[in-house]
Design a protein around this motif. Structure first.
Motif, PDB file in Angstrom:
ATOM      1  N   HIS A 152     -13.876 -10.151  11.928  1.00 60.22           N
ATOM      2  CA  HIS A 152     -14.936  -9.359  11.311  1.00 60.22           C
ATOM      3  C   HIS A 152     -14.623  -7.867  11.338  1.00 60.22           C
ATOM      4  O   HIS A 152     -15.518  -7.045  11.145  1.00 60.22           O
ATOM      5  CB  HIS A 152     -16.260  -9.627  12.019  1.00 60.22           C
ATOM      6  N   SER A 153     -13.371  -7.520  11.566  1.00 56.75           N
ATOM      7  CA  SER A 153     -12.976  -6.120  11.673  1.00 56.75           C
ATOM      8  C   SER A 153     -12.295  -5.655  10.381  1.00 56.75           C
ATOM      9  O   SER A 153     -11.175  -6.069  10.072  1.00 56.75           O
ATOM     10  CB  SER A 153     -12.014  -5.946  12.856  1.00 56.75           C
ATOM     11  N   SER A 154     -12.987  -4.789   9.657  1.00 59.51           N
ATOM     12  CA  SER A 154     -12.384  -4.274   8.422  1.00 59.51           C
ATOM     13  C   SER A 154     -11.192  -3.378   8.738  1.00 59.51           C
ATOM     14  O   SER A 154     -10.225  -3.338   7.981  1.00 59.51           O
ATOM     15  CB  SER A 154     -13.425  -3.524   7.597  1.00 59.51           C
ATOM     16  N   GLY A 155     -11.233  -2.663   9.857  1.00 61.41           N
ATOM     17  CA  GLY A 155     -10.117  -1.800  10.233  1.00 61.41           C
ATOM     18  C   GLY A 155      -8.843  -2.579  10.497  1.00 61.41           C
ATOM     19  O   GLY A 155      -7.740  -2.133  10.158  1.00 61.41           O
ATOM     20  N   ALA A 206     -15.089  -8.169   5.194  1.00 58.07           N
ATOM     21  CA  ALA A 206     -15.530  -7.882   6.562  1.00 58.07           C
ATOM     22  C   ALA A 206     -16.470  -6.684   6.580  1.00 58.07           C
ATOM     23  O   ALA A 206     -17.482  -6.682   7.284  1.00 58.07           O
ATOM     24  CB  ALA A 206     -14.324  -7.623   7.464  1.00 58.07           C
ATOM     25  N   TRP A 207     -16.159  -5.668   5.791  1.00 60.06           N
ATOM     26  CA  TRP A 207     -17.004  -4.479   5.724  1.00 60.06           C
ATOM     27  C   TRP A 207     -18.362  -4.799   5.120  1.00 60.06           C
ATOM     28  O   TRP A 207     -19.390  -4.370   5.637  1.00 60.06           O
ATOM     29  CB  TRP A 207     -16.294  -3.399   4.916  1.00 60.06           C
ATOM     30  N   SER A 208     -18.383  -5.571   4.042  1.00 57.55           N
ATOM     31  CA  SER A 208     -19.667  -5.905   3.413  1.00 57.55           C
ATOM     32  C   SER A 208     -20.491  -6.828   4.300  1.00 57.55           C
ATOM     33  O   SER A 208     -21.710  -6.733   4.339  1.00 57.55           O
ATOM     34  CB  SER A 208     -19.453  -6.512   2.029  1.00 57.55           C
ATOM     35  N   ARG A 258     -20.471  -6.781   7.581  1.00 54.71           N
ATOM     36  CA  ARG A 258     -21.003  -5.946   8.665  1.00 54.71           C
ATOM     37  C   ARG A 258     -22.158  -5.104   8.155  1.00 54.71           C
ATOM     38  O   ARG A 258     -23.151  -4.924   8.849  1.00 54.71           O
ATOM     39  CB  ARG A 258     -19.894  -5.062   9.222  1.00 54.71           C
ATOM     40  N   ARG A 259     -22.058  -4.601   6.924  1.00 50.19           N
ATOM     41  CA  ARG A 259     -23.167  -3.832   6.347  1.00 50.19           C
ATOM     42  C   ARG A 259     -24.400  -4.699   6.186  1.00 50.19           C
ATOM     43  O   ARG A 259     -25.513  -4.261   6.435  1.00 50.19           O
ATOM     44  CB  ARG A 259     -22.772  -3.251   4.988  1.00 50.19           C
ATOM     45  N   LEU A 297      -7.501  -3.581   7.101  1.00 48.48           N
ATOM     46  CA  LEU A 297      -6.970  -2.407   6.398  1.00 48.48           C
ATOM     47  C   LEU A 297      -5.623  -1.973   6.968  1.00 48.48           C
ATOM     48  O   LEU A 297      -4.731  -1.570   6.220  1.00 48.48           O
ATOM     49  CB  LEU A 297      -7.957  -1.243   6.479  1.00 48.48           C
ATOM     50  N   ALA A 311     -10.593  -7.084   4.131  1.00 52.21           N
ATOM     51  CA  ALA A 311     -11.223  -5.894   4.717  1.00 52.21           C
ATOM     52  C   ALA A 311     -12.540  -5.599   4.018  1.00 52.21           C
ATOM     53  O   ALA A 311     -13.545  -5.275   4.674  1.00 52.21           O
ATOM     54  CB  ALA A 311     -10.289  -4.694   4.610  1.00 52.21           C
ATOM     55  N   LEU A 312     -12.566  -5.733   2.703  1.00 55.31           N
ATOM     56  CA  LEU A 312     -13.794  -5.499   1.950  1.00 55.31           C
ATOM     57  C   LEU A 312     -14.865  -6.526   2.318  1.00 55.31           C
ATOM     58  O   LEU A 312     -16.037  -6.180   2.501  1.00 55.31           O
ATOM     59  CB  LEU A 312     -13.500  -5.547   0.446  1.00 55.31           C
TER      60      LEU A 312
END
Length: 100
Positions: free
Chosen positions: A47-50, A89-91, A93-94, A53, A86-87
């Motif tokens: 779940h880590s976008s970093g 995981a980021w979405s 988390r948002r 990336l 990454a996208l």
């Protein structure tokens, strides 16, 4: 004579892999501080976008430095895949932060 393109591409994948290793190390440290195991670390990395990336950055660096056309395209395809992960995981988390 310095091959600046080679310096640039090699620095990309080195920075990407160093960042990925730092994220794995930090996640493992957090899991051990919480009394967890590698399973918790791997869930946190998923779940880590970093993390994704940094893998995308490494794949771009390797792909741009490849000599053979199919290696170039394969690594850039990996970079695209890691970028999509990454996208996602980021979405995700948002969405979790917004309560939805």
């Amino acid at each position: 004579m310095i091959d600046w393109w080679s310096v640039f591409t090699n620095s990309l994948w080195l920075v990407g892999l160093a960042a990925a290793l730092a994220i794995v190390s930090y996640s493992d440290w957090l899991a051990s501080a919480e009394g967890g195991s590698w399973r918790i670390t791997s869930r946190r990395l998923a779940h880590s976008s970093g993390f994704f990336l940094s893998l995308a950055l490494a794949a771009v660096g390797i792909g741009l430095g490849a000599d053979v056309w199919w290696e170039h395209r394969l690594w850039l395809l990996f970079a695209l895949g890691f970028g999509i992960l990454a996208l996602l995981a980021w979405s995700g988390r948002r969405k979790d932060q917004q309560g939805g």
